[in-house]
Design a protein around this motif. Structure first.
Motif, PDB file in Angstrom:
ATOM      1  N   PHE A 103       0.840  -1.193   0.000  1.00  0.00           N
ATOM      2  CA  PHE A 103       0.000   0.000   0.000  1.00  0.00           C
ATOM      3  C   PHE A 103       0.877   1.245   0.000  1.00  0.00           C
ATOM      4  O   PHE A 103       1.953   1.262   0.597  1.00  0.00           O
ATOM      5  N   CYS A 104       0.394   2.272  -0.657  1.00  0.00           N
ATOM      6  CA  CYS A 104       1.122   3.536  -0.739  1.00  0.00           C
ATOM      7  C   CYS A 104       1.230   4.163   0.651  1.00  0.00           C
ATOM      8  O   CYS A 104       0.212   4.321   1.336  1.00  0.00           O
ATOM      9  N   PRO A 105       2.440   4.559   1.062  1.00  0.00           N
ATOM     10  CA  PRO A 105       2.589   5.196   2.377  1.00  0.00           C
ATOM     11  C   PRO A 105       2.054   6.626   2.405  1.00  0.00           C
ATOM     12  O   PRO A 105       1.868   7.193   3.474  1.00  0.00           O
ATOM     13  N   VAL A 106       1.768   7.196   1.232  1.00  0.00           N
ATOM     14  CA  VAL A 106       1.265   8.566   1.162  1.00  0.00           C
ATOM     15  C   VAL A 106      -0.257   8.605   1.274  1.00  0.00           C
ATOM     16  O   VAL A 106      -0.815   9.349   2.070  1.00  0.00           O
ATOM     17  N   CYS A 107      -0.950   7.781   0.446  1.00  0.00           N
ATOM     18  CA  CYS A 107      -2.409   7.871   0.401  1.00  0.00           C
ATOM     19  C   CYS A 107      -3.136   6.573   0.742  1.00  0.00           C
ATOM     20  O   CYS A 107      -4.354   6.561   0.862  1.00  0.00           O
ATOM     21  N   GLY A 108      -2.419   5.448   0.875  1.00  0.00           N
ATOM     22  CA  GLY A 108      -3.038   4.192   1.278  1.00  0.00           C
ATOM     23  C   GLY A 108      -3.617   3.352   0.154  1.00  0.00           C
ATOM     24  O   GLY A 108      -4.186   2.295   0.393  1.00  0.00           O
ATOM     25  N   THR A 109      -3.451   3.760  -1.081  1.00  0.00           N
ATOM     26  CA  THR A 109      -3.954   3.008  -2.233  1.00  0.00           C
ATOM     27  C   THR A 109      -3.059   1.797  -2.483  1.00  0.00           C
ATOM     28  O   THR A 109      -1.837   1.893  -2.335  1.00  0.00           O
TER      29      THR A 109
END
Length: 158
Positions: A103-109
Motif C-alpha cells: 500500500f502507498c505510504p502517502v495515500c493508502g492506495t
C-alpha cells in the motif's frame, strides 16, 4: 509480474525456509519453466550474472515429499553454491520488500509493480523502491603499551 514460462531458478520460501531440491546427497535450487509447487504470486529476481530467477512465498510447507526439503537461509550456506546463496538472499529481501510495500505510504492506495524493483501508486504516482541499508564496519587499531616493572624496579615496555 507473473510467470512467463521460461526456464529459471525458483527461490521459494515458506516463512524463512528456502525450498531446496534434493538430488542424491546434494541440494540445489529448483530449476524449470514452472515452480515445483503451486504459487500464487511471483517476483522476478534480477541479478548481475543474468541468469533468470523468480521468487515466491509458499502458503504452506512442502511436506511428505522426498524430493524437496525446507532449510533455513543461513543453514543453506553449507549446501548450495555461493552464487545461489547470494541470489537466495536477494530473493528473500525482495519478498520482504514486496510484502511491506503493498500500500502507498502517502495515500493508502494499493500499489502496482512497474519493474522488478519498483512499485508505483496509481492514485498519487508515489514510487517505492527496496530500502538500501548501508552498513559499515570500522576497525580501529591502536598501540597499547603495557608497562610492567622488572625485578630490578626499572620500567619496561612490553
Amino acid at each position: 509480474m507473473e510467470t512467463s514460462n521460461k526456464l529459471c531458478y525458483w527461490f521459494l520460501f515458506y516463512k524463512d525456509q528456502l525450498l531446496l531440491q534434493k538430488e542424491n546427497d546434494t541440494y540445489t535450487i529448483p530449476y524449470g519453466e514452472n515452480p515445483p509447487v503451486p504459487v500464487s504470486h511471483t517476483l522476478e529476481v534480477d541479478y548481475r550474472d543474468g541468469l533468470p530467477a523468480r521468487t515466491a512465498e509458499l502458503d504452506t510447507p512442502v511436506e511428505g515429499n522426498d524430493r524437496y526439503v525446507h532449510m533455513g537461509l543461513r543453514a543453506s550456506w553449507d549446501y548450495i553454491s555461493r552464487a545461489c546463496y547470494e541470489k537466495a538472499g536477494k530473493a528473500y529481501q525482495l519478498l520482504y520488500w514486496d510484502s511491506h510495500s503493498r500500500f502507498c505510504p502517502v495515500c493508502g492506495t494499493p500499489t502496482v509493480q512497474t519493474t522488478s524493483i519498483t512499485k508505483q501508486c496509481p492514485s498519487c504516482k508515489h514510487e517505492i523502491y527496496p530500502t538500501i541499508s548501508a552498513a559499515m564496519i570500522v576497525l580501529i587499531l591502536s598501540l597499547i603499551h603495557i608497562y610492567t616493572s622488572s625485578l630490578v624496579g626499572s620500567v619496561r615496555c612490553v
